[in-house]
Design a protein around this motif. Sequence first.
Motif, PDB file in Angstrom:
ATOM      1  N   VAL A 123       0.833  -1.211   0.000  1.00 53.21           N
ATOM      2  CA  VAL A 123       0.000   0.000   0.000  1.00 53.21           C
ATOM      3  C   VAL A 123       0.862   1.255   0.000  1.00 53.21           C
ATOM      4  O   VAL A 123       0.629   2.186  -0.775  1.00 53.21           O
ATOM      5  CB  VAL A 123      -0.946  -0.007   1.223  1.00 53.21           C
ATOM      6  N   ALA A 124       1.855   1.272   0.869  1.00 51.81           N
ATOM      7  CA  ALA A 124       2.703   2.465   0.994  1.00 51.81           C
ATOM      8  C   ALA A 124       4.033   2.077   1.617  1.00 51.81           C
ATOM      9  O   ALA A 124       4.159   1.017   2.254  1.00 51.81           O
ATOM     10  CB  ALA A 124       2.007   3.531   1.830  1.00 51.81           C
ATOM     11  N   GLU A 125       4.987   2.953   1.465  1.00 54.28           N
ATOM     12  CA  GLU A 125       6.311   2.717   2.034  1.00 54.28           C
ATOM     13  C   GLU A 125       6.870   4.041   2.541  1.00 54.28           C
ATOM     14  O   GLU A 125       6.818   5.052   1.825  1.00 54.28           O
ATOM     15  CB  GLU A 125       7.238   2.128   0.960  1.00 54.28           C
ATOM     16  N   GLY A 126       7.342   4.022   3.778  1.00 56.30           N
ATOM     17  CA  GLY A 126       7.915   5.239   4.337  1.00 56.30           C
ATOM     18  C   GLY A 126       7.087   5.786   5.482  1.00 56.30           C
ATOM     19  O   GLY A 126       6.435   5.041   6.212  1.00 56.30           O
ATOM     20  N   SER A 127       7.081   7.088   5.650  1.00 61.67           N
ATOM     21  CA  SER A 127       6.414   7.744   6.777  1.00 61.67           C
ATOM     22  C   SER A 127       4.930   7.954   6.479  1.00 61.67           C
ATOM     23  O   SER A 127       4.502   9.040   6.050  1.00 61.67           O
ATOM     24  CB  SER A 127       7.096   9.087   7.067  1.00 61.67           C
ATOM     25  N   TYR A 128       4.126   6.921   6.729  1.00 63.60           N
ATOM     26  CA  TYR A 128       2.678   7.002   6.524  1.00 63.60           C
ATOM     27  C   TYR A 128       1.967   6.585   7.800  1.00 63.60           C
ATOM     28  O   TYR A 128       2.491   5.795   8.594  1.00 63.60           O
ATOM     29  CB  TYR A 128       2.243   6.080   5.381  1.00 63.60           C
ATOM     30  N   GLU A 129       0.767   7.088   7.962  1.00 59.28           N
ATOM     31  CA  GLU A 129      -0.118   6.643   9.033  1.00 59.28           C
ATOM     32  C   GLU A 129      -1.198   5.792   8.376  1.00 59.28           C
ATOM     33  O   GLU A 129      -2.024   6.310   7.608  1.00 59.28           O
ATOM     34  CB  GLU A 129      -0.742   7.839   9.748  1.00 59.28           C
ATOM     35  N   VAL A 130      -1.171   4.494   8.660  1.00 59.94           N
ATOM     36  CA  VAL A 130      -2.103   3.569   8.022  1.00 59.94           C
ATOM     37  C   VAL A 130      -3.018   2.976   9.100  1.00 59.94           C
ATOM     38  O   VAL A 130      -2.534   2.470  10.122  1.00 59.94           O
ATOM     39  CB  VAL A 130      -1.363   2.433   7.291  1.00 59.94           C
ATOM     40  N   SER A 131      -4.320   3.032   8.891  1.00 60.33           N
ATOM     41  CA  SER A 131      -5.281   2.428   9.818  1.00 60.33           C
ATOM     42  C   SER A 131      -6.073   1.366   9.075  1.00 60.33           C
ATOM     43  O   SER A 131      -6.070   1.319   7.843  1.00 60.33           O
ATOM     44  CB  SER A 131      -6.218   3.492  10.394  1.00 60.33           C
TER      45      SER A 131
END
Length: 232
Positions: free
Chosen positions: A18-26
């Motif tokens: 979904v994403a890589e690095g500085s993310y906020e995932v809920s």
Amino acid sequence: MPSLYVSSGQIVVPGELVAEGSYEVSGPHMVSGKKYYAKVLSVAIVEKPRKIRLIPLKRSYIPSEGDLVVGKVIDVGPTFWLVDINSPYTAILQASEVFPRPSPSARDLTEIFQVGDVVIAKVLSFDFLHDPLLTVKESKLGKMEKGLLVEVPPTRVSRVIGKKGQVADYLKETFGVELIIGRNGRVVIIGRETDREAAAAYVIKRLCAEPYIEDPLEAAKKLVSSALVGRG
């Protein structure tokens, strides 16, 4: 460098990056290092440039203490009823949550709720080690005596309620019906006219059909217009 691999509204499958690095995932996801993967089939919502929410498309209802649920009686025991609450866990409604003491006989239980009856109840307790316990002691709980029962995915019940109850209030006022919205994906519609109950059911089913709706209230208004045109 942060990288986003999905767009808002995109369907993601289990294991998809979904994403890589500085993310906020809920939402249901897995993390490996700084990589975020979807855990179940979900729709990805990019709420902010670095904030992503994953909404499961299919998820069973897991009871929580205090939840309002709409159940179906599937068996009658000597001192309890077994109730299907649209969950992997079968609920128990003890006679003590219905009758004043002393406990009634098995014959008394079938006089109150029989197999097939629809019951509006609250989850009294649940801890994953024991089956959920229900109660019908509060007002407006008990056997469904009238109305129309609609089933929707439990993960989309919040659409029927809406922000601060706006969608539910709008549907009640528009169709002149009462809504009893179970957290387990069952909604009871009670109105004076069966065609208004049916119209409300149409809107609720359509509202919960799509994987993601940005504004449930606006979507409900459009569906209501469609339903009213259909009725002439």
